[in-house]
Scaffold this motif. Structure first.
Motif, PDB file in Angstrom:
ATOM      1  N   GLU A   1       0.456   6.183   7.073  1.00 62.23           N
ATOM      2  CA  GLU A   1      -0.276   5.318   7.996  1.00 62.23           C
ATOM      3  C   GLU A   1      -1.005   4.191   7.262  1.00 62.23           C
ATOM      4  OE1 GLU A   1      -0.659   5.535  11.437  1.00 62.23           O
ATOM      5  OE2 GLU A   1       0.803   7.154  11.594  1.00 62.23           O
ATOM      6  N   CYS A   2      -0.705   4.020   5.986  1.00 61.83           N
ATOM      7  CA  CYS A   2      -1.133   2.852   5.197  1.00 61.83           C
ATOM      8  C   CYS A   2      -2.585   2.885   4.711  1.00 61.83           C
ATOM      9  CB  CYS A   2      -0.902   1.553   5.973  1.00 61.83           C
ATOM     10  SG  CYS A   2       0.807   1.324   6.458  1.00 61.83           S
ATOM     11  N   LEU A   3      -3.220   4.053   4.701  1.00 65.43           N
ATOM     12  CA  LEU A   3      -4.617   4.123   4.288  1.00 65.43           C
ATOM     13  C   LEU A   3      -4.811   4.690   2.884  1.00 65.43           C
ATOM     14  CD1 LEU A   3      -6.359   5.271   7.605  1.00 65.43           C
ATOM     15  CD2 LEU A   3      -6.112   2.954   6.671  1.00 65.43           C
ATOM     16  N   SER A   4      -4.286   5.891   2.615  1.00 63.53           N
ATOM     17  CA  SER A   4      -4.604   6.531   1.333  1.00 63.53           C
ATOM     18  C   SER A   4      -3.885   5.891   0.152  1.00 63.53           C
ATOM     19  CB  SER A   4      -4.305   8.031   1.390  1.00 63.53           C
ATOM     20  OG  SER A   4      -2.951   8.285   1.665  1.00 63.53           O
ATOM     21  N   GLY A   5      -2.927   5.016   0.405  1.00 59.91           N
ATOM     22  CA  GLY A   5      -2.276   4.285  -0.682  1.00 59.91           C
ATOM     23  C   GLY A   5      -2.853   2.900  -0.893  1.00 59.91           C
ATOM     24  N   ALA A   6      -3.922   2.568  -0.181  1.00 56.55           N
ATOM     25  CA  ALA A   6      -4.483   1.219  -0.261  1.00 56.55           C
ATOM     26  C   ALA A   6      -5.177   0.970  -1.597  1.00 56.55           C
ATOM     27  CB  ALA A   6      -5.476   1.008   0.885  1.00 56.55           C
ATOM     28  N   LEU A   7      -5.042  -0.243  -2.079  1.00 57.48           N
ATOM     29  CA  LEU A   7      -5.804  -0.679  -3.244  1.00 57.48           C
ATOM     30  C   LEU A   7      -7.238  -0.992  -2.834  1.00 57.48           C
ATOM     31  CD1 LEU A   7      -3.570  -3.284  -5.146  1.00 57.48           C
ATOM     32  CD2 LEU A   7      -4.358  -1.091  -6.039  1.00 57.48           C
ATOM     33  N   CYS A   8      -8.173  -0.787  -3.742  1.00 60.48           N
ATOM     34  CA  CYS A   8      -9.487  -1.400  -3.578  1.00 60.48           C
ATOM     35  C   CYS A   8      -9.281  -2.901  -3.792  1.00 60.48           C
ATOM     36  CB  CYS A   8     -10.458  -0.838  -4.610  1.00 60.48           C
ATOM     37  SG  CYS A   8     -12.059  -1.682  -4.642  1.00 60.48           S
TER      38      CYS A   8
ATOM     39  N   PRO B   1     -12.129   2.652  -4.844  1.00 63.04           N
ATOM     40  CA  PRO B   1     -10.876   3.313  -5.243  1.00 63.04           C
ATOM     41  C   PRO B   1     -10.663   4.615  -4.487  1.00 63.04           C
ATOM     42  CG  PRO B   1     -12.024   2.473  -7.175  1.00 63.04           C
ATOM     43  CD  PRO B   1     -12.972   2.293  -6.014  1.00 63.04           C
ATOM     44  N   VAL B   2      -9.449   4.823  -3.998  1.00 62.12           N
ATOM     45  CA  VAL B   2      -9.106   6.024  -3.234  1.00 62.12           C
ATOM     46  C   VAL B   2      -8.924   7.204  -4.182  1.00 62.12           C
ATOM     47  CG1 VAL B   2      -7.421   7.062  -1.666  1.00 62.12           C
ATOM     48  CG2 VAL B   2      -8.022   4.640  -1.434  1.00 62.12           C
ATOM     49  N   SER B   3      -9.493   8.355  -3.829  1.00 61.22           N
ATOM     50  CA  SER B   3      -9.425   9.537  -4.688  1.00 61.22           C
ATOM     51  C   SER B   3      -7.993  10.076  -4.786  1.00 61.22           C
ATOM     52  CB  SER B   3     -10.337  10.638  -4.151  1.00 61.22           C
ATOM     53  OG  SER B   3      -9.809  11.172  -2.939  1.00 61.22           O
ATOM     54  N   GLU B   4      -7.724  10.810  -5.865  1.00 61.75           N
ATOM     55  CA  GLU B   4      -6.407  11.413  -6.046  1.00 61.75           C
ATOM     56  C   GLU B   4      -6.112  12.432  -4.946  1.00 61.75           C
ATOM     57  OE1 GLU B   4      -4.054  10.555  -8.210  1.00 61.75           O
ATOM     58  OE2 GLU B   4      -5.420   8.919  -8.749  1.00 61.75           O
ATOM     59  N   GLU B   5      -7.125  13.136  -4.503  1.00 56.42           N
ATOM     60  CA  GLU B   5      -6.944  14.118  -3.430  1.00 56.42           C
ATOM     61  C   GLU B   5      -6.500  13.437  -2.141  1.00 56.42           C
ATOM     62  OE1 GLU B   5      -9.503  17.547  -1.000  1.00 56.42           O
ATOM     63  OE2 GLU B   5     -10.432  16.396  -2.622  1.00 56.42           O
ATOM     64  N   LEU B   6      -7.133  12.323  -1.812  1.00 51.03           N
ATOM     65  CA  LEU B   6      -6.798  11.612  -0.588  1.00 51.03           C
ATOM     66  C   LEU B   6      -5.391  11.017  -0.664  1.00 51.03           C
ATOM     67  CD1 LEU B   6      -8.351  11.107   2.035  1.00 51.03           C
ATOM     68  CD2 LEU B   6      -8.970   8.860   1.161  1.00 51.03           C
ATOM     69  N   LYS B   7      -4.983  10.622  -1.860  1.00 49.77           N
ATOM     70  CA  LYS B   7      -3.651  10.039  -2.030  1.00 49.77           C
ATOM     71  C   LYS B   7      -2.541  11.044  -1.729  1.00 49.77           C
ATOM     72  CE  LYS B   7      -4.949   6.575  -5.492  1.00 49.77           C
ATOM     73  NZ  LYS B   7      -4.808   6.135  -6.904  1.00 49.77           N
ATOM     74  N   LYS B   8      -2.857  12.339  -1.781  1.00 48.04           N
ATOM     75  CA  LYS B   8      -1.848  13.367  -1.535  1.00 48.04           C
ATOM     76  C   LYS B   8      -1.637  13.648  -0.054  1.00 48.04           C
ATOM     77  CE  LYS B   8      -2.838  15.661  -5.952  1.00 48.04           C
ATOM     78  NZ  LYS B   8      -3.357  16.899  -6.607  1.00 48.04           N
TER      79      LYS B   8
ATOM     80  N   ASN C   1       0.823  -1.220   0.000  1.00 50.11           N
ATOM     81  CA  ASN C   1       0.000   0.000   0.000  1.00 50.11           C
ATOM     82  C   ASN C   1       0.850   1.261   0.000  1.00 50.11           C
ATOM     83  OD1 ASN C   1       0.196   1.120   2.971  1.00 50.11           O
ATOM     84  ND2 ASN C   1      -0.039  -1.085   3.155  1.00 50.11           N
ATOM     85  N   LEU C   2       2.113   1.173   0.438  1.00 51.50           N
ATOM     86  CA  LEU C   2       3.002   2.330   0.459  1.00 51.50           C
ATOM     87  C   LEU C   2       3.634   2.610  -0.897  1.00 51.50           C
ATOM     88  CD1 LEU C   2       4.842   1.615   3.841  1.00 51.50           C
ATOM     89  CD2 LEU C   2       3.053   3.314   3.431  1.00 51.50           C
ATOM     90  N   SER C   3       3.526   1.677  -1.826  1.00 51.42           N
ATOM     91  CA  SER C   3       4.131   1.839  -3.146  1.00 51.42           C
ATOM     92  C   SER C   3       3.216   2.629  -4.070  1.00 51.42           C
ATOM     93  CB  SER C   3       4.409   0.469  -3.772  1.00 51.42           C
ATOM     94  OG  SER C   3       4.767   0.609  -5.139  1.00 51.42           O
TER      95      SER C   3
END
Length: 379
Positions: free
Chosen positions: A215-222, A201-208, A169-171
């Motif tokens: 903390e391993c959340l916003s990079g998570a895959l669906c 799917p995590v939004s692009e805004e959240l990924k930033k 998820n960090l990648s």
């Protein structure tokens, strides 16, 4: 030496390169031990640990364990003499524990991109080899990127098992990670990993959001993306092992996450030989795998008891027959047209980690003593 992963559509952008720097900063400098985490995002219940695993964990140096961040315990069964690669090995806790389990004839390699973590892991090789009585050492660590194993000279079909503990998820390029894992696995090899998954799917805004990514959340895959990507690469369909809902106790982060839900889940992927026919089987577990002498809980759907006849479909039959588990079972073919109960579908196969987590919640299954995480989390 190591290099930044080769350019791909997903990670050649400035944002992708920045992600690597942010993660290095977070895990190399911001976090000194698991108590520094801001959420319990990666706390995941594990099964009750067999004694041989508990004993191996006790032998890991306390300085290594203190800098451990993970969302589960990635210890598949039947590991004696195996060659294992740990993607995102961090301080080396899992590597040292596994190095004891594979024995002197096995080998474990850890790879991590954070130099502070690699420095910690390398520091204690001598300590653990003396503790286990292994000479020469059966473990080594390299600094590099899990998206580009070529850069650290990891060859095709060189490992029996790959593990990863809350790292993918960090990648910024999950596909590259899985593609490289497939390349370096031997035919019949397995990727056994714990990670965090979202309900959408995590939004692009959240990924930033750097904190949520660290903390391993916003990079998570669906979780559905995992199924799609892994099968496109060539793995057999993912087999779900465990799953647990993630709770975020930080009000500010909870508001940002809004209607997103997350689980910490363990899956196993197998690289099966190409071109072999698949068929249904009746299988009988011989028993005797260390820690699973009487019962082997293979995944969330199948548990094999010693001496019991179990019908498996073409997918699971191919996995058992073409992997390191082949010698642990007796195989009886299901004849075409066989209508006996032993050759009929046994149950619905659960692949959705949210479905499994909800099932556990409904059954009031609380985290047990098998949890391997720290007081605030272990991502």
């Amino acid at each position: 030496m190591y290099s930044v992963p080769r350019s791909t559509d997903s990670d050649c952008s400035t944002q992708g390169l920045q992600t690597y720097q942010d993660v290095k900063e977070y895990y190399g400098k911001c976090l000194k031990n698991s108590k520094d985490l801001k959420t319990n995002a990666c706390v995941a219940p594990s099964r009750q640990l067999p004694k041989h695993i508990r004993d191996a964990l006790k032998d890991v140096h306390e300085d290594v364990s203190a800098r451990y961040y993970g969302c589960g315990l990635v210890v598949p069964e039947c590991l004696e003499t195996c060659s294992i690669l740990d993607l995102g090995s961090g301080s080396g806790r899992d590597c040292y524990m596994l190095s004891k389990l594979v024995g002197q004839k096995g080998h474990v390699t850890g790879i991590d991109m954070t130099d502070e973590q690699v420095e910690v892991s390398k520091k204690y090789i001598g300590y653990h080899m003396q503790k286990f009585g292994f000479q020469p050492a059966n473990v080594d660590f390299v600094e590099g990127y899990i998206e580009n194993l070529h850069a650290v000279q990891i060859k095709d079909k060189s490992y029996d098992v790959i593990i990863s503990n809350c790292v993918i998820n960090l990648s910024p390029d999950k596909r590259a990670v899985l593609k490289e894992a497939y390349r370096v696995l031997k035919d019949g090899g397995e990727m056994y990993f714990s990670d965090v998954y979202s309900n959408k799917p995590v939004s692009e805004e959240l990924k930033k959001n750097k904190i949520l990514w660290g903390e391993c959340l916003s990079g998570a895959l669906c979780w559905k993306e995992l199924v799609q990507i892994s099968e496109e690469i060539g793995f057999s369909p993912p087999r779900l092992v465990t799953s647990s809902f993630i709770t975020v106790d930080n009000k500010e982060l909870e508001e940002i996450l809004s209607d997103y839900s997350f689980v910490s889940a363990t899956y196993r992927l197998f690289k099966l030989p190409q071109g072999k026919a698949k068929e249904k089987w009746q299988v009988i577990y011989n028993g005797g795998i260390t820690g699973c002498e009487e019962e082997l809980q293979f995944d969330a759907n199948f548990t094999f008891k010693e001496g019991e006849v179990v019908k498996v479909d073409e997918e699971l039959g191919a996995i058992l027959k073409n992997s390191r588990f082949a010698d642990e079972f007796l195989f009886r073919p299901c004849e075409k047209g066989d209508l006996s109960s032993k050759c009929q579908p046994k149950q619905e196969i659960i692949r959705d980690p949210f479905q499994l987590a909800q099932k556990a919640r409904n059954q009031h299954q609380a985290p047990n003593s098998g949890s391997c995480c720290g007081p605030k989390g272990c991502c």
